[in-house]
Design an enzyme around this catalytic site. Structure first.
Site, short mmCIF file in Angstrom:
data_model
loop_
_atom_site.label_atom_id
_atom_site.label_comp_id
_atom_site.label_asym_id
_atom_site.label_seq_id
_atom_site.Cartn_x
_atom_site.Cartn_y
_atom_site.Cartn_z
N HIS A 34 -4.59 2.54 -0.85
CA HIS A 34 -3.31 1.98 -1.30
C HIS A 34 -2.17 2.95 -0.97
O HIS A 34 -1.08 2.54 -0.58
CB HIS A 34 -3.31 1.75 -2.82
N GLY A 72 -4.37 -4.05 3.70
CA GLY A 72 -5.39 -3.21 4.33
C GLY A 72 -6.35 -4.03 5.17
O GLY A 72 -6.70 -5.17 4.82
N LYS A 119 -9.42 -3.42 5.51
CA LYS A 119 -10.76 -3.51 4.93
C LYS A 119 -11.03 -4.96 4.50
O LYS A 119 -12.11 -5.48 4.69
CB LYS A 119 -10.92 -2.57 3.73
#
Ligand code: PAF
Length: 282
Positions: A41, A149, A151
């Site tokens: 983050h 992100g 991910k």
């Protein structure tokens, strides 16, 4: 840093910033989060800070993206530590509403292609919750840029589709996965892992890394991960040039992905280069 909990106040402030907007420097950036912030983050926030005059971090554990048997009630909520990190990184507003849904909320954003399969398959309703809350966060914070992100690769694709299909005036900025020294992708859920589970979880990045250079990466990953004790494969799939996988370690579900580097495209790339060279020689 201001902490705003009221959705109305957040929207009034964002609209005021919009009216005052002068050139590039007054851009608004949103980093949507569910808190339990980590270095992944922090990287989103740093990138946002570089590109916008006003940085808003939203922190809201969105109930509509959790299934009935998922970890909504035990999801970590270290609010003070999250606020301290945001302050250190120069965030302008931490938007931390208690609730974003009217008791009779009845409007949903449903994306019907990118959200199918993978996490959408194993977590029914998850992406409807994500797409709805992110659209609402966009309405409340009026961002020019929003940072997500890589991910959560499928989440990113779903949000990009929603933005394109609904013509939302925001640019989505993808940010690379941040990993721990041992290779595990950072995730708020890593804190659920016991030391032994964390050790076992390392197979996820290690096998992904080995699989992405195989001719059949998903099949290779499946064969190898299913041989390991204490891990359950949820899915593995090659999508949009990345090998994406989700596994369960004990009660914890982890996801990760890496760009595909299969031998076939590399050979093609070599042939293309050779072609360029021979054309230059001719
Ligand atoms: O990625 C997350 O943390 C959440 O899915 C998001 C985008 C903040 C929506 O609740």
């Amino acid at each position: 840093m201001r902490r705003i909990t009221s959705p109305d106040l957040m929207q009034q402030l964002a609209l005021r910033w919009k009216r005052e907007k002068v050139g590039q420097r007054a851009r608004i950036a949103l980093v949507p989060t569910m808190g339990a912030l980590h270095e992944g983050h922090a990287e989103l926030i740093r990138q946002a800070r570089k590109q916008a005059a006003h940085v808003i971090v939203s922190l809201y554990v969105n109930p509509t993206q959790f299934g009935p048997k998922e970890d909504l009630s035990r999801y970590p909520r270290p609010l003070d530590a999250d606020a301290a990190l945001c302050r250190r990184l120069g965030v302008d507003v931490l938007f931390n509403p208690a609730n974003l849904y009217a008791p009779d909320h009845s409007t949903w954003v449903t994306e019907e292609a990118a959200s199918l399969g993978r996490c959408g398959g194993s977590r029914p309703g998850h992406f409807r919750g994500v797409a709805t809350v992110v659209t609402k966060l966009f309405a409340l914070t009026q961002p020019d840029l929003a940072f997500f992100g890589l991910k959560d690769a499928q989440q990113l694709s779903v949000i990009e589709r929603v933005v394109r299909d609904l013509a939302l005036p925001v640019r989505i900025v993808p940010v690379e996965i941040v990993r721990d020294r041992d290779g595990l992708a950072l995730s708020s859920r890593n804190r659920y892992l016991t030391p032994a589970e964390r050790n076992r979880a390392l197979a996820l990045p290690l096998l992904l890394q080995a699989a992405v250079v195989q001719p059949a990466p998903a099949a290779w990953f499946r064969t190898h991960i299913t041989r390991l004790p204490g891990l359950t494969l949820d899915y593995v799939e090659a999508v949009d040039g990345r090998l994406c996988a989700a596994i369960r370690v004990g009660k914890t579900r982890l996801i990760d992905n890496l760009p595909l580097l299969s031998p076939a495209p590399r050979k093609r790339a070599k042939r293309v280069k050779q072609g360029v060279r021979s054309r230059r020689l001719a």
